[in-house]
Design a protein around this motif. Structure first.
Motif, PDB file in Angstrom:
ATOM      1  N   GLN A   1      24.051 -97.000  -6.210  1.00  0.00           N
ATOM      2  CA  GLN A   1      23.035 -96.662  -7.211  1.00  0.00           C
ATOM      3  C   GLN A   1      22.187 -97.873  -7.563  1.00  0.00           C
ATOM      4  OE1 GLN A   1      23.733 -93.876 -10.689  1.00  0.00           O
ATOM      5  NE2 GLN A   1      24.181 -95.855 -11.603  1.00  0.00           N
ATOM      6  N   GLY A   2      20.877 -97.649  -7.657  1.00  0.00           N
ATOM      7  CA  GLY A   2      19.946 -98.645  -8.173  1.00  0.00           C
ATOM      8  C   GLY A   2      19.612 -98.226  -9.590  1.00  0.00           C
ATOM      9  N   TYR A   3      18.535 -97.448  -9.750  1.00  0.00           N
ATOM     10  CA  TYR A   3      18.267 -96.816 -11.031  1.00  0.00           C
ATOM     11  C   TYR A   3      19.284 -95.702 -11.238  1.00  0.00           C
ATOM     12  CZ  TYR A   3      13.812 -99.252 -11.312  1.00  0.00           C
ATOM     13  OH  TYR A   3      12.847-100.223 -11.391  1.00  0.00           O
ATOM     14  N   ALA A   4      19.474 -95.287 -12.474  1.00  0.00           N
ATOM     15  CA  ALA A   4      20.484 -94.277 -12.803  1.00  0.00           C
ATOM     16  C   ALA A   4      20.306 -93.020 -11.941  1.00  0.00           C
ATOM     17  CB  ALA A   4      20.404 -93.907 -14.281  1.00  0.00           C
ATOM     18  N   GLY A   5      21.338 -92.704 -11.178  1.00  0.00           N
ATOM     19  CA  GLY A   5      21.348 -91.491 -10.372  1.00  0.00           C
ATOM     20  C   GLY A   5      20.566 -91.558  -9.079  1.00  0.00           C
ATOM     21  N   ILE A   6      20.011 -92.730  -8.742  1.00  0.00           N
ATOM     22  CA  ILE A   6      19.160 -92.864  -7.560  1.00  0.00           C
ATOM     23  C   ILE A   6      19.693 -93.992  -6.670  1.00  0.00           C
ATOM     24  CG2 ILE A   6      16.837 -93.439  -6.745  1.00  0.00           C
ATOM     25  CD1 ILE A   6      15.791 -92.272  -9.398  1.00  0.00           C
ATOM     26  N   MET A   7      19.714 -93.741  -5.363  1.00  0.00           N
ATOM     27  CA  MET A   7      20.182 -94.733  -4.408  1.00  0.00           C
ATOM     28  C   MET A   7      19.212 -95.903  -4.339  1.00  0.00           C
ATOM     29  SD  MET A   7      21.406 -93.856  -0.572  1.00  0.00           S
ATOM     30  CE  MET A   7      22.085 -95.074   0.492  1.00  0.00           C
ATOM     31  N   GLN A   8      19.736 -97.119  -4.251  1.00  0.00           N
ATOM     32  CA  GLN A   8      18.946 -98.347  -4.201  1.00  0.00           C
ATOM     33  C   GLN A   8      18.209 -98.431  -2.866  1.00  0.00           C
ATOM     34  OE1 GLN A   8      19.180-101.442  -2.467  1.00  0.00           O
ATOM     35  NE2 GLN A   8      17.905-102.610  -3.884  1.00  0.00           N
ATOM     36  N   GLY A   9      16.949 -98.837  -2.896  1.00  0.00           N
ATOM     37  CA  GLY A   9      16.087 -98.830  -1.709  1.00  0.00           C
ATOM     38  C   GLY A   9      16.565 -99.676  -0.552  1.00  0.00           C
ATOM     39  N   GLY A  10      17.069-100.863  -0.817  1.00  0.00           N
ATOM     40  CA  GLY A  10      17.570-101.712   0.255  1.00  0.00           C
ATOM     41  C   GLY A  10      18.774-101.093   0.948  1.00  0.00           C
ATOM     42  N   LEU A  11      19.569-100.365   0.192  1.00  0.00           N
ATOM     43  CA  LEU A  11      20.735 -99.701   0.775  1.00  0.00           C
ATOM     44  C   LEU A  11      20.321 -98.478   1.587  1.00  0.00           C
ATOM     45  CD1 LEU A  11      23.226-100.104  -2.191  1.00  0.00           C
ATOM     46  CD2 LEU A  11      22.923-101.543  -0.159  1.00  0.00           C
ATOM     47  N   ILE A  12      19.236 -97.833   1.183  1.00  0.00           N
ATOM     48  CA  ILE A  12      18.682 -96.738   1.997  1.00  0.00           C
ATOM     49  C   ILE A  12      18.262 -97.302   3.353  1.00  0.00           C
ATOM     50  CG2 ILE A  12      16.715 -95.154   2.231  1.00  0.00           C
ATOM     51  CD1 ILE A  12      16.878 -94.827  -0.880  1.00  0.00           C
ATOM     52  N   THR A  13      17.597 -98.453   3.337  1.00  0.00           N
ATOM     53  CA  THR A  13      17.168 -99.099   4.572  1.00  0.00           C
ATOM     54  C   THR A  13      18.370 -99.472   5.435  1.00  0.00           C
ATOM     55  OG1 THR A  13      15.143 -99.887   3.525  1.00  0.00           O
ATOM     56  CG2 THR A  13      15.860-101.047   5.506  1.00  0.00           C
ATOM     57  N   ALA A  14      19.432 -99.982   4.815  1.00  0.00           N
ATOM     58  CA  ALA A  14      20.651-100.330   5.560  1.00  0.00           C
ATOM     59  C   ALA A  14      21.263 -99.087   6.201  1.00  0.00           C
ATOM     60  CB  ALA A  14      21.660-101.011   4.643  1.00  0.00           C
ATOM     61  N   LEU A  15      21.204 -97.966   5.517  1.00  0.00           N
ATOM     62  CA  LEU A  15      21.739 -96.717   6.060  1.00  0.00           C
ATOM     63  C   LEU A  15      20.921 -96.264   7.271  1.00  0.00           C
ATOM     64  CD1 LEU A  15      23.926 -94.597   5.719  1.00  0.00           C
ATOM     65  CD2 LEU A  15      22.474 -93.465   4.027  1.00  0.00           C
ATOM     66  N   HIS A  16      19.605 -96.368   7.194  1.00  0.00           N
ATOM     67  CA  HIS A  16      18.752 -96.068   8.354  1.00  0.00           C
ATOM     68  C   HIS A  16      19.120 -96.976   9.529  1.00  0.00           C
ATOM     69  CE1 HIS A  16      15.835 -93.198   6.808  1.00  0.00           C
ATOM     70  NE2 HIS A  16      15.570 -93.965   5.763  1.00  0.00           N
ATOM     71  N   ASP A  17      19.240 -98.263   9.252  1.00  0.00           N
ATOM     72  CA  ASP A  17      19.551 -99.244  10.288  1.00  0.00           C
ATOM     73  C   ASP A  17      20.875 -98.902  10.973  1.00  0.00           C
ATOM     74  OD1 ASP A  17      18.966-101.796  11.635  1.00  0.00           O
ATOM     75  OD2 ASP A  17      20.666-102.573  10.495  1.00  0.00           O
ATOM     76  N   SER A  18      21.876 -98.567  10.193  1.00  0.00           N
ATOM     77  CA  SER A  18      23.180 -98.205  10.746  1.00  0.00           C
ATOM     78  C   SER A  18      23.098 -96.947  11.596  1.00  0.00           C
ATOM     79  CB  SER A  18      24.187 -98.013   9.609  1.00  0.00           C
ATOM     80  OG  SER A  18      25.453 -97.743  10.127  1.00  0.00           O
ATOM     81  N   ALA A  19      22.371 -95.949  11.128  1.00  0.00           N
ATOM     82  CA  ALA A  19      22.239 -94.697  11.886  1.00  0.00           C
ATOM     83  C   ALA A  19      21.574 -94.942  13.234  1.00  0.00           C
ATOM     84  CB  ALA A  19      21.437 -93.673  11.077  1.00  0.00           C
ATOM     85  N   MET A  20      20.509 -95.737  13.238  1.00  0.00           N
ATOM     86  CA  MET A  20      19.804 -95.991  14.494  1.00  0.00           C
ATOM     87  C   MET A  20      20.654 -96.831  15.446  1.00  0.00           C
ATOM     88  SD  MET A  20      15.819 -96.235  13.272  1.00  0.00           S
ATOM     89  CE  MET A  20      16.019 -97.128  11.739  1.00  0.00           C
ATOM     90  N   LEU A  21      21.414 -97.763  14.897  1.00  0.00           N
ATOM     91  CA  LEU A  21      22.308 -98.553  15.739  1.00  0.00           C
ATOM     92  C   LEU A  21      23.374 -97.655  16.376  1.00  0.00           C
ATOM     93  CD1 LEU A  21      23.189-101.273  16.828  1.00  0.00           C
ATOM     94  CD2 LEU A  21      24.556-101.569  14.751  1.00  0.00           C
ATOM     95  N   HIS A  22      23.942 -96.740  15.601  1.00  0.00           N
ATOM     96  CA  HIS A  22      24.950 -95.835  16.144  1.00  0.00           C
ATOM     97  C   HIS A  22      24.355 -94.854  17.151  1.00  0.00           C
ATOM     98  CE1 HIS A  22      28.812 -96.758  14.240  1.00  0.00           C
ATOM     99  NE2 HIS A  22      28.023 -97.431  13.424  1.00  0.00           N
TER     100      HIS A  22
END
Length: 136
Positions: free
Chosen positions: A46-67
């Motif tokens: 979480q970044g703001y209350a109830g919302i995923m933090q933007g840098g972590l969203i980017t990390a999730l994209h990066d991980s998905a593309m790597l896999h």
């Protein structure tokens, strides 16, 4: 079917530890060159209350593309990554992360990914990955 990943990737804090959800990321091959996972994010991302933090969203994209590359037997590192945020990614709900291989020219691989909630795209990304020597 879970993609195979190199032994030197076994301790990745993003995809091999229960970081985004209560379990590790388990990408499955949907079709050749496409992987997907569905997770319920926790308040750890979480970044703001109830919302995923933007840098972590980017990390999730990066991980998905790597896999996605791992599913094709390719070991690579991120060379370029561009993330777009269309709407907030909520925490505590089921999200779908999908990555797709687009093209390869020499040792440079182009991929895309998206994160969606109930069919609505919340974030998308494009990347380039550079092949590494075989490390399996």
């Amino acid at each position: 079917m879970k993609p195979i990943f190199p032994h030197n990737h076994a301790d990745c804090v993003v995809c091999q530890q229960p970081f985004f959800a209560d379990n590790t990321l388990q990408f499955t091959t949907v079709e050749p060159g496409v992987v997907r996972t569905e997770i319920v994010t926790t308040d750890r991302v979480q970044g703001y209350a109830g919302i995923m933090q933007g840098g972590l969203i980017t990390a999730l994209h990066d991980s998905a593309m790597l896999h996605c590359l791992f599913s094709m037997g390719i070991t690579a590192m991120t060379a370029k990554l561009e993330t777009r945020f269309h709407q907030p990614v909520p925490v505590g709900v089921s999200i779908v992360v999908e990555a797709r291989w687009l093209a390869t020219k020499r040792n440079l691989h182009q991929l895309s990914s998206q994160i969606s909630v109930e069919g609505q795209v919340c974030s998308s990304a494009k990347s380039q990955f550079l092949s590494l020597p075989d490390t399996n």
